[in-house]
Write a protein that holds these residues in place. Structure first.
Motif, PDB file in Angstrom:
ATOM      1  N   LEU A 254      33.761  71.397   1.847  1.00 34.44           N
ATOM      2  CA  LEU A 254      32.725  72.396   2.118  1.00 34.44           C
ATOM      3  C   LEU A 254      32.493  72.602   3.605  1.00 34.44           C
ATOM      4  CD1 LEU A 254      30.020  71.399  -0.526  1.00 34.44           C
ATOM      5  CD2 LEU A 254      31.937  72.989  -0.773  1.00 34.44           C
ATOM      6  N   SER A 255      33.013  71.715   4.415  1.00 33.27           N
ATOM      7  CA  SER A 255      32.779  71.744   5.855  1.00 33.27           C
ATOM      8  C   SER A 255      33.928  70.988   6.541  1.00 33.27           C
ATOM      9  CB  SER A 255      31.429  71.087   6.181  1.00 33.27           C
ATOM     10  OG  SER A 255      31.422  69.724   5.726  1.00 33.27           O
ATOM     11  N   PRO A 256      34.078  71.119   7.871  1.00 33.57           N
ATOM     12  CA  PRO A 256      33.234  71.845   8.825  1.00 33.57           C
ATOM     13  C   PRO A 256      33.480  73.355   8.770  1.00 33.57           C
ATOM     14  CG  PRO A 256      35.094  70.885   9.962  1.00 33.57           C
ATOM     15  CD  PRO A 256      35.173  70.382   8.559  1.00 33.57           C
ATOM     16  N   SER A 257      32.501  74.112   9.183  1.00 35.68           N
ATOM     17  CA  SER A 257      32.605  75.565   9.214  1.00 35.68           C
ATOM     18  C   SER A 257      33.430  76.008  10.419  1.00 35.68           C
ATOM     19  CB  SER A 257      31.207  76.185   9.299  1.00 35.68           C
ATOM     20  OG  SER A 257      30.614  75.869  10.559  1.00 35.68           O
ATOM     21  N   GLU A 258      33.801  77.287  10.422  1.00 39.69           N
ATOM     22  CA  GLU A 258      34.525  77.837  11.571  1.00 39.69           C
ATOM     23  C   GLU A 258      33.681  77.726  12.842  1.00 39.69           C
ATOM     24  OE1 GLU A 258      37.648  78.858  11.834  1.00 39.69           O
ATOM     25  OE2 GLU A 258      37.929  78.223   9.758  1.00 39.69           O
ATOM     26  N   GLN A 259      32.370  77.957  12.717  1.00 46.68           N
ATOM     27  CA  GLN A 259      31.495  77.847  13.888  1.00 46.68           C
ATOM     28  C   GLN A 259      31.435  76.408  14.391  1.00 46.68           C
ATOM     29  OE1 GLN A 259      30.157  80.119  15.685  1.00 46.68           O
ATOM     30  NE2 GLN A 259      28.907  78.813  17.015  1.00 46.68           N
ATOM     31  N   ALA A 260      31.393  75.451  13.473  1.00 44.21           N
ATOM     32  CA  ALA A 260      31.372  74.041  13.883  1.00 44.21           C
ATOM     33  C   ALA A 260      32.665  73.673  14.604  1.00 44.21           C
ATOM     34  CB  ALA A 260      31.161  73.140  12.674  1.00 44.21           C
ATOM     35  N   LYS A 261      33.793  74.176  14.119  1.00 46.70           N
ATOM     36  CA  LYS A 261      35.064  73.897  14.792  1.00 46.70           C
ATOM     37  C   LYS A 261      35.104  74.523  16.174  1.00 46.70           C
ATOM     38  CE  LYS A 261      37.656  75.351  11.355  1.00 46.70           C
ATOM     39  NZ  LYS A 261      38.904  75.687  10.616  1.00 46.70           N
ATOM     40  N   THR A 262      34.547  75.726  16.304  1.00 46.85           N
ATOM     41  CA  THR A 262      34.508  76.390  17.615  1.00 46.85           C
ATOM     42  C   THR A 262      33.649  75.609  18.591  1.00 46.85           C
ATOM     43  OG1 THR A 262      34.831  78.567  16.607  1.00 46.85           O
ATOM     44  CG2 THR A 262      33.883  78.513  18.818  1.00 46.85           C
ATOM     45  N   ARG A 263      32.500  75.128  18.119  1.00 51.00           N
ATOM     46  CA  ARG A 263      31.627  74.316  18.975  1.00 51.00           C
ATOM     47  C   ARG A 263      32.338  73.040  19.418  1.00 51.00           C
ATOM     48  NH1 ARG A 263      26.226  74.120  19.274  1.00 51.00           N
ATOM     49  NH2 ARG A 263      26.188  71.902  18.702  1.00 51.00           N
ATOM     50  N   ALA A 264      33.000  72.395  18.499  1.00 47.72           N
ATOM     51  CA  ALA A 264      33.705  71.159  18.831  1.00 47.72           C
ATOM     52  C   ALA A 264      34.813  71.431  19.843  1.00 47.72           C
ATOM     53  CB  ALA A 264      34.285  70.537  17.569  1.00 47.72           C
ATOM     54  N   LEU A 265      35.546  72.509  19.637  1.00 47.24           N
ATOM     55  CA  LEU A 265      36.647  72.844  20.534  1.00 47.24           C
ATOM     56  C   LEU A 265      36.133  73.088  21.955  1.00 47.24           C
ATOM     57  CD1 LEU A 265      39.659  73.482  20.822  1.00 47.24           C
ATOM     58  CD2 LEU A 265      39.128  75.853  20.263  1.00 47.24           C
ATOM     59  N   LYS A 266      35.023  73.789  22.082  1.00 49.77           N
ATOM     60  CA  LYS A 266      34.477  74.075  23.410  1.00 49.77           C
ATOM     61  C   LYS A 266      34.054  72.793  24.120  1.00 49.77           C
ATOM     62  CE  LYS A 266      32.826  78.790  22.563  1.00 49.77           C
ATOM     63  NZ  LYS A 266      31.630  79.660  22.427  1.00 49.77           N
ATOM     64  N   ILE A 267      33.403  71.903  23.381  1.00 42.24           N
ATOM     65  CA  ILE A 267      32.946  70.652  23.994  1.00 42.24           C
ATOM     66  C   ILE A 267      34.126  69.781  24.402  1.00 42.24           C
ATOM     67  CG2 ILE A 267      31.701  68.494  23.566  1.00 42.24           C
ATOM     68  CD1 ILE A 267      29.832  70.103  21.718  1.00 42.24           C
ATOM     69  N   LEU A 268      35.087  69.632  23.490  1.00 37.84           N
ATOM     70  CA  LEU A 268      36.242  68.790  23.786  1.00 37.84           C
ATOM     71  C   LEU A 268      37.088  69.376  24.908  1.00 37.84           C
ATOM     72  CD1 LEU A 268      37.260  67.861  20.151  1.00 37.84           C
ATOM     73  CD2 LEU A 268      36.424  66.263  21.872  1.00 37.84           C
ATOM     74  N   ALA A 269      37.255  70.699  24.926  1.00 39.98           N
ATOM     75  CA  ALA A 269      38.066  71.334  25.960  1.00 39.98           C
ATOM     76  C   ALA A 269      37.427  71.173  27.334  1.00 39.98           C
ATOM     77  CB  ALA A 269      38.266  72.811  25.634  1.00 39.98           C
ATOM     78  N   SER A 270      36.103  71.242  27.399  1.00 43.50           N
ATOM     79  CA  SER A 270      35.417  71.143  28.689  1.00 43.50           C
ATOM     80  C   SER A 270      35.407  69.728  29.236  1.00 43.50           C
ATOM     81  CB  SER A 270      33.984  71.650  28.554  1.00 43.50           C
ATOM     82  OG  SER A 270      33.225  70.768  27.742  1.00 43.50           O
ATOM     83  N   GLN A 271      35.615  68.730  28.368  1.00 44.75           N
ATOM     84  CA  GLN A 271      35.496  67.345  28.799  1.00 44.75           C
ATOM     85  C   GLN A 271      36.751  66.531  28.524  1.00 44.75           C
ATOM     86  OE1 GLN A 271      31.991  66.036  26.736  1.00 44.75           O
ATOM     87  NE2 GLN A 271      30.634  67.003  28.196  1.00 44.75           N
ATOM     88  N   ALA A 272      37.850  67.199  28.184  1.00 45.74           N
ATOM     89  CA  ALA A 272      39.069  66.470  27.835  1.00 45.74           C
ATOM     90  C   ALA A 272      39.618  65.708  29.034  1.00 45.74           C
ATOM     91  CB  ALA A 272      40.131  67.448  27.330  1.00 45.74           C
ATOM     92  N   PRO A 273      40.179  64.515  28.830  1.00 46.42           N
ATOM     93  CA  PRO A 273      40.815  63.771  29.908  1.00 46.42           C
ATOM     94  C   PRO A 273      42.013  64.541  30.451  1.00 46.42           C
ATOM     95  CG  PRO A 273      40.528  62.405  27.965  1.00 46.42           C
ATOM     96  CD  PRO A 273      40.237  63.812  27.560  1.00 46.42           C
ATOM     97  N   GLN A 274      42.271  64.398  31.738  1.00 44.13           N
ATOM     98  CA  GLN A 274      43.419  65.017  32.349  1.00 44.13           C
ATOM     99  C   GLN A 274      44.486  63.951  32.582  1.00 44.13           C
ATOM    100  OE1 GLN A 274      42.196  67.189  35.806  1.00 44.13           O
ATOM    101  NE2 GLN A 274      40.343  67.930  34.809  1.00 44.13           N
TER     102      GLN A 274
END
Length: 369
Positions: A174-194
């Motif tokens: 039933l989850s995660p929703s598309e919006q939840a995945k988008t939120r997760a992607l934004k957070i992880l992308a902004s803080q991902a290790p280099q």
């Protein structure tokens, strides 16, 4: 249906079973989907013995876990749901492992790869479990078999046709929703290790937002497993589930989300997805001063149903002060200490198209009160 008293009595081929274990450390749900087919959701560890109660139970009732466990679902990356789950996956050699689609992006993989270099991540059991799970899955790829699958809203994970008196079965995420995945992607992308250069901060994503809640259909029986899914924000959590999931009948059994906590309570779930007075199962959470369910949570749940069960009442992981006082009692405290860190077990069974749930609580599990 005749109630089977023994905890080692296996279900009949046409019986549906939902067993919940916890806390010890963690929470796990085990389901019999008929015809000797099993599904394991999350994991927990008995702090007294170090055993994994889901595995221990299945083996005790005669299940060949290497063959009969068809799927394992790791609902989200929190220690209290993920501790020991790689051991379960390793033992269940023919099972497919389902992870949240919001937590298997390339950015998340980058954090996994860097965990030896980021102290905060390397201390997290959940991330270490993920790393081992990915290694096991990679080693099992063969002849088109995909041992790893991503759970997302409205995705059917398992499906079995009716056969030999056993009704048709489906398991749907039933989850995660598309919006939840988008939120997760934004957070992880902004803080991902280099890979080269200064590393970003450890992600502030709350894995509960990306929990995989499940809907199970067994003939005419419906089950809702709530994981630790939160009520929102908008477009996420239970708010998204209510707007996208329209079952043909409500669920008569609910694995209460997030240990009964207020942050996961969403009244439309009880009003729209559950029958009146459903069987409700939950495991408590204890960590320092964090204690769920709170008295107010218990009162709220009991206002919805008088058929609520908890895998352990009281405090299964007592404070130092409590332990000091108990130690003064000597042998008189042995019965109390016996329950500390033990994972309790609540088991519900029924057949499709007849009767009701037969529920048993094995100590320290009990009716919620």
């Amino acid at each position: 249906m005749k109630l089977k008293i023994s905890s080692v009595e296996p279900p009949e081929s046409d019986e549906l079973e939902v067993s919940i274990f916890g806390p010890g450390k963690g929470e796990s749900v085990v389901l019999h989907l008929g015809a000797g087919r099993w599904l394991v959701v999350d994991s927990c560890i008995d702090q007294q013995s170090g055993a994994k109660p889901p595995l221990e139970y299945l083996r005790r009732i005669g299940v060949d876990v290497s063959r009969d466990v068809k799927m394992i679902v790791g609902t989200h990356a929190h220690d209290d749901h993920f501790a020991g789950i790689a051991d379960i996956f390793e033992a269940c050699s023919e099972a497919i492992f389902v992870v949240s689609d919001a937590l298997t992006t390339k950015e998340f993989m980058a954090q996994i790869a860097a965990d030896a270099e980021i102290p905060q991540l390397s201390r997290s059991r959940a991330y270490r479990e993920y790393s081992r799970i990915f290694q096991i899955a990679e080693s099992r790829k063969k002849d088109g078999f995909r041992p790893l699958r991503r759970g997302t809203e409205s995705l059917r994970l398992l499906s079995f046709p009716a056969e030999n008196g056993v009704p048709a079965v489906t398991v749907t995420a039933l989850s995660p929703s598309e919006q939840a995945k988008t939120r997760a992607l934004k957070i992880l992308a902004s803080q991902a290790p280099q890979v080269n250069g200064r590393r970003g901060k450890v992600s502030q994503l709350d894995p509960n937002e990306a929990s995989v809640a499940l809907w199970v259909e067994f003939g005419d029986v419906r089950i809702l497993l709530g994981a630790d899914l939160l009520k929102g924000p908008a477009g996420c959590g239970w708010k998204a589930v209510i707007s996208t999931h329209f079952p043909d009948a409500p669920a008569s059994l609910y694995k209460v989300a997030h240990h009964g906590g207020e942050s996961s309570h969403y009244q439309p779930v009880w009003d729209g997805l559950l029958t009146a007075n459903p069987v409700a199962l939950l495991a408590p959470f204890r960590n320092g001063n964090i204690d769920q369910p709170q008295p107010g949570d218990i009162a709220r749940i009991l206002s919805m149903t008088n058929r609520a069960y908890i895998t352990a009442s009281g405090s299964p992981t007592p404070s130092r002060a409590v332990r000091r006082e108990a130690s003064k009692l000597g042998s008189l405290a042995s019965n109390v200490r016996e329950l500390w860190g033990r994972a309790g077990h609540v088991r519900a069974r029924r057949r499709a198209n007849e009767g009701d749930w037969a529920v048993q609580a094995f100590p320290p599990a009990a009716l919620l009160k």
